[in-house]
Design a protein around this motif. Structure first.
Motif, short mmCIF file in Angstrom:
data_model
loop_
_atom_site.label_atom_id
_atom_site.label_comp_id
_atom_site.label_asym_id
_atom_site.label_seq_id
_atom_site.Cartn_x
_atom_site.Cartn_y
_atom_site.Cartn_z
N ALA A 385 0.81 -1.23 0.00
CA ALA A 385 0.00 0.00 0.00
C ALA A 385 0.84 1.27 0.00
O ALA A 385 0.34 2.34 -0.36
N ARG A 386 2.12 1.17 0.34
CA ARG A 386 2.98 2.37 0.37
C ARG A 386 3.31 2.86 -1.04
O ARG A 386 3.58 4.05 -1.22
N TYR A 387 3.31 1.97 -2.01
CA TYR A 387 3.78 2.38 -3.33
C TYR A 387 2.86 2.00 -4.48
O TYR A 387 3.17 2.24 -5.63
N GLU A 388 1.68 1.42 -4.19
CA GLU A 388 0.72 1.17 -5.25
C GLU A 388 -0.69 1.20 -4.69
O GLU A 388 -0.91 0.95 -3.50
N ASP A 389 -1.63 1.50 -5.56
CA ASP A 389 -3.04 1.56 -5.18
C ASP A 389 -3.50 0.17 -4.73
O ASP A 389 -3.32 -0.82 -5.46
N THR A 390 -4.07 0.09 -3.53
CA THR A 390 -4.53 -1.19 -3.00
C THR A 390 -5.96 -1.09 -2.50
O THR A 390 -6.43 -0.03 -2.09
N ALA A 391 -6.63 -2.23 -2.51
CA ALA A 391 -8.02 -2.28 -2.04
C ALA A 391 -8.13 -1.98 -0.56
O ALA A 391 -9.16 -1.45 -0.11
N VAL A 392 -7.09 -2.27 0.22
CA VAL A 392 -7.14 -2.05 1.66
C VAL A 392 -7.34 -0.56 1.98
O VAL A 392 -8.23 -0.19 2.76
#
Length: 612
Positions: A385-392
């Motif tokens: 989640a720090r470097y790409e779009d995530t569902a979380v």
């Protein structure tokens, strides 16, 4: 050491709506050692102990970690720890020479508090664990905090009836007639081993912000006036009724400020103002701000006399101790000096009597937190989640934005709603299939509450530029390991920008899309910023869901501390996530997470490949 707290008795004050005088003799044969009166010694020391912002912490337990509580400072929490400290002070000072009070925010904040509000609500037959523990320990009075109103006034009244001591709030009044909605103050009679009894007035003040934060629960029923104004009304009355000592329990921070700006005519944090402006107060137990103040001396501007303030951090991590020295002259007692200190609960074991008393309640909550509250159609991880779009993070933003939008009124209700979330915990994950309360809580490891503020398009872009300082430069397209791009060193983060100071922003009804071009200098990295596919203009208005840490200046993000606040119910974001899953039962990422990324890292416009 000390008395058996389960055998200690106290006097039920009940719930009264007018100023009350409660005369209670402390039942202990212990000698004060230095009483006072015509034929006795003329000096006496009274000790007033205080807690605040317990927030449902009864035992030293972290329900979300399913383990004993611990933090980086190795604090301990809970009333069982407090009880041991209280017993030690009573044994040292003499039980009859002590009082114990609280400054509010008692019944909200942990899974235990939530369980006995929503899962098995307290009633005539179900006692709140916090009430059971505080009664057993032997509290003498408690001020109301703003979070006491989170579950509604009827729930609060049920809790109030379960207490063997009064809940105080001098500045809470009924809208229908202007009368006091709770007991404003009590006067306790302390009887030294020898000499004349001492009357101790305890005034309770709550927070005016309740009118905003719990508007849905109190509007049209109760109003909350200024702390200074109500203290000025009641302190003279307490003096006329014979109070030799006046102690205030104020659910209001020491450093004058208001998170709600000038929305209300009364400041949120006003304890110092009360000390300065209201004559006749000897000590103030401060709450609400979650700070540790061992002792702060404030001079009253009218009398020139010192007023001593103390705030015992939060959650039962500390116990404030006021030692009040009195002298007897001309037929009455007068305060000569006040000293304050705090005791650390991590220095003592839990009181086994309180642990035993609450064990069955505690186990119910442990079982609940580890129980299944929903299912997820697919696994979600925060690892990247720090470097790409995530569902979380999309999930957190979706729930936050939805909660804010549901409360907007008037013209604000027509504005697009955005939300910010940070990758707090890269180990967090929601499994495919059954989801527990603990799984959800792992996504949000801090106790932040949710606000909604208004920002312009230019301010949104400036906010994202600040967030993008988290990344190191990538001068050319290619594949980069995450460590070579994240946690950039900055003048304000010489050891590297922490993950919690990187925010992802998303839209609710339409996607907010943007690229972070790491080939560009800091301050010029956000490109292609659009809402619903339309470029964001500088003057466009948005409502942004944001946590209280950010809104109060944490991370030094631009524009947020002075932005208009349009939502502030002081609801914990972690609990919002749990409530959402419990209510919806199914977590389906297709509801809140787009197939195409809303944001991405680029170099010169070319997307980067980032490896763990």
């Amino acid at each position: 050491m000390g008395i058996n707290v389960l055998q200690r008795t106290s006097v039920r004050a009940g719930a009264v709506a007018t100023a009350a005088v409660l005369v209670v003799g402390l039942a202990s044969p212990a000698s004060a050692g230095n009483g006072g009166g015509h034929n006795g010694p003329r000096e006496y020391q009274l000790t007033v102990m205080g807690t605040t912002d317990l927030h449902g912490n009864a035992l030293n337990w972290d329900y979300f970690k399913n383990a004993e509580y611990d933090d980086s400072a190795h604090n301990d929490v809970g009333l069982a720890k407090v009880s041991t400290l209280v017993n030690q002070v009573r044994a040292d000072r003499g039980d009859r020479n002590t009082l114990l009070i609280d400054a509010g925010d008692t019944i909200q904040g942990t899974s235990l508090a939530y369980y006995y509000a929503k899962i098995q609500p307290i009633s005539k037959t179900v006692e709140h664990p916090m009430a059971a523990a505080m009664n057993a320990i032997g509290y003498d009075a408690a001020a109301l905090g703003n979070h006491e109103f989170n579950y509604g006034i009827p729930y609060l009244r049920t809790f109030e009836k379960q207490l063997d001591f009064p809940l105080l709030a001098a500045n809470a009044t009924f809208d229908k007639n202007g009368r006091a909605a709770f007991t404003p103050y009590v006067i306790k009679t302390v009887r030294p081993a020898h000499g004349k009894a001492i009357k101790v007035g305890i005034l309770g003040l709550t927070n005016p912000g309740i009118a905003i934060w719990d508007k849905a629960n109190v509007e049209g029923q109760m109003s909350f006036g200024g702390l200074v104004e109500q203290a000025a009304k009641y302190v003279p009355e307490m003096k006329r009724r014979g109070a030799d000592v006046v102690v205030v329990a104020a659910h209001s921070g020491a450093d004058t400020s208001s998170s709600y700006g000038d929305t209300l005519p009364f400041p949120e944090n006003a304890a110092t103002l009360v000390a300065q402006q209201v004559p006749g107060i000897d000590a103030i137990l401060v709450g609400h701000a979650h700070q540790e103040i061992a002792e702060r001396v404030v001079t009253n501007t009218t009398t020139g006399k010192p007023v001593v303030l103390s705030e015992p951090l939060r959650w039962g991590e500390r116990l404030s101790v006021f030692d009040i020295d009195l002298s007897f002259s001309r037929g009455r007692w007068s305060v000569q000096s006040v000293d304050a200190s705090v005791l650390n609960s991590n220095a003592v074991p839990e009181d086994p009597a309180i642990v035993s008393l609450l064990q069955a309640d505690h186990q119910k909550v442990v079982d609940y937190v580890n129980g299944v509250v929903g299912t997820s159609t697919e696994a979600m991880s925060a690892a990247t989640a720090r470097y790409e779009d995530t569902a979380v993070l999309d999930f957190i933003n979706y729930v936050q934005a939805g909660a804010v939008k549901a409360e907007l009124t008037g013209a604000d209700a027509d504005l697009p709603v955005l939300s910010i979330a940070a990758p707090f915990n890269k180990d967090a994950a929601i499994p495919q299939g059954d989801v527990s309360v603990r799984d959800i809580a792992g996504l949000y490891i801090y106790d932040n509450t949710l606000l909604g503020i208004k920002l312009t398009g230019a301010q949104v872009k400036a906010y994202l530029e600040k967030s993008a300082e988290y990344f190191k430069a990538a001068p050319a397209p290619g594949t980069y390991p995450a460590a070579s791009l994240t946690n950039a060193v900055t003048p304000t983060a010489p050891n590297g920008t922490p993950d919690y100071n990187y925010d992802v922003m998303g839209g609710l009804d339409q996607p907010l899309t943007y690229d972070i071009d790491l080939a560009q200098p800091v301050g010029s990295r956000i490109t292609g910023l659009a809402y619903g596919g339309v470029p964001v203009s500088d003057t466009q208005e948005f409502v942004v869901a944001i946590n209280n840490y950010r809104q109060s200046g944490g991370g030094n993000f631009p524009g947020v501390t002075t932005a208009p606040v349009v939502y502030n119910r002081q609801v914990e974001i972690r609990q919002l996530l749990i409530d959402w899953v419990s209510a919806n039962e199914v977590v389906d990422p297709s509801l809140f997470s787009a197939t195409n990324p809303d944001w991405q890292l680029t170099s010169g416009g070319t997307p980067l490949t980032v490896t763990p």
